[in-house]
Design an enzyme around this catalytic site. Structure first.
Site, short mmCIF file in Angstrom:
data_model
loop_
_atom_site.label_atom_id
_atom_site.label_comp_id
_atom_site.label_asym_id
_atom_site.label_seq_id
_atom_site.Cartn_x
_atom_site.Cartn_y
_atom_site.Cartn_z
CG ASP A 34 -7.91 -10.74 4.86
OD1 ASP A 34 -8.88 -9.52 4.32
OD2 ASP A 34 -6.56 -10.91 5.16
CE1 TYR A 72 -8.16 4.20 1.32
CE2 TYR A 72 -7.58 6.15 0.54
CZ TYR A 72 -8.76 5.42 1.60
OH TYR A 72 -9.73 6.10 1.91
N GLY A 129 -16.40 -2.73 10.88
CA GLY A 129 -17.24 -1.92 11.36
C GLY A 129 -16.87 -2.70 12.77
CB THR A 143 -5.86 3.31 -8.50
OG1 THR A 143 -4.73 4.21 -8.79
CG2 THR A 143 -6.62 3.00 -9.60
CB ALA A 144 -9.46 1.28 -4.58
#
Length: 261
Positions: free
Chosen positions: A72, A164, A24, A166-167
């Site tokens: 993270d 990316y 954010g 696929t996710a």
């Protein structure tokens, strides 16, 4: 950006809401943080880099400082601790925005197993974990809203970013599954699928003049997307304005998918 496009609808039910946003503090995520602050929400967000200057700017501009927790999202213990901290500060999380992502380009034939796992961890697994953490809070509160960030990249078959895409296809599927799983408890789960949004990262790495000129004709609308273009749709899906909408994936792309279809 002109003044007309800066105007955003007011959602009174978001005032005082406990909102948690991943990623954010930069790009689209920073625009979302500011949009929720403008609504009077209590916003906590995680970001890997130090974005204290951004928080200072938000406090000066809106008189409402977000809670920044350096984290993270692929570090599960740290993520769980961050969400617990947010809940202690602002009350149980009732609005969850899963925005963190890594769209680094990669070649399927040379991507290692470890690199694949790392990309899936940030682009998909973190969404599952935040949902797992937030849902019990929403259940106790009597309901809530989750908005997941997918992408039109998997819809239009983009190459050189298979992990990316696929996710993001999986995020849409997970959104629908969680909408069914938790809907009986008043928890709505939706997704937004942005087109090419010109964040600082995109402008720095890929959005040169030639690429921009080639992409714009793919849209129905004749201007490129900016981060704040995602704020209105996300606020809508997080608020009671969309009280009977769940399990949906809203393309916010200037009309690329419409043209492709």
């Amino acid at each position: 950006m002109d003044e007309t496009r800066k105007k955003t609808a007011v959602h009174p039910d978001l005032r005082g809401a406990s909102v948690f946003i991943t990623g954010g503090g930069a790009g689209i995520g920073a625009a979302l943080t500011e949009a929720f602050l403008q609504q009077g929400a209590k916003v906590a967000f995680v970001q890997r880099s130090d974005v204290s200057v951004f928080c200072d700017r938000m406090e000066t501009r809106h008189g409402n400082r977000p809670l920044f927790i350096r984290c993270d999202v692929t570090d599960e213990p740290a993520l769980r601790a961050a969400m617990a901290k947010a809940a202690r500060a602002h009350g149980p999380i009732t609005v969850l925005i899963n925005n963190a992502a890594n769209d680094t380009r990669h070649d399927t034939l040379t991507t290692s197993s470890a690199e694949w796992d790392a990309l899936i961890a940030v682009n998909l697994k973190s969404y599952f974990l935040t949902t797992q953490i937030a849902v019990p809070m929403m259940q106790a509160a009597g309901g809530g809203a989750i908005v997941n960030f997918s992408s039109i990249s998997y819809m239009v078959g983009m190459g050189e970013m298979t992990a990316y895409t696929t996710a993001n296809g999986a995020i849409t599927a997970m959104t629908r599954g969680h909408a069914r799983e938790f809907g009986g408890e008043g928890i709505r789960v939706n997704a937004v699928a942005p087109g090419w949004v010109l964040t600082e990262r995109q402008l720095r790495l890929w959005a040169d003049e030639e690429a921009l000129a080639a992409f714009l004709p793919k849209q129905c609308l004749g201007r490129h997307l900016e981060p704040m273009d995602l704020a209105g749709p996300v606020l809508f899906l997080a608020s009671e304005a969309s009280a009977m909408i769940t399990g949906q994936c809203l393309a916010v792309d200037g009309g690329v998918v419409t043209v492709a279809a």
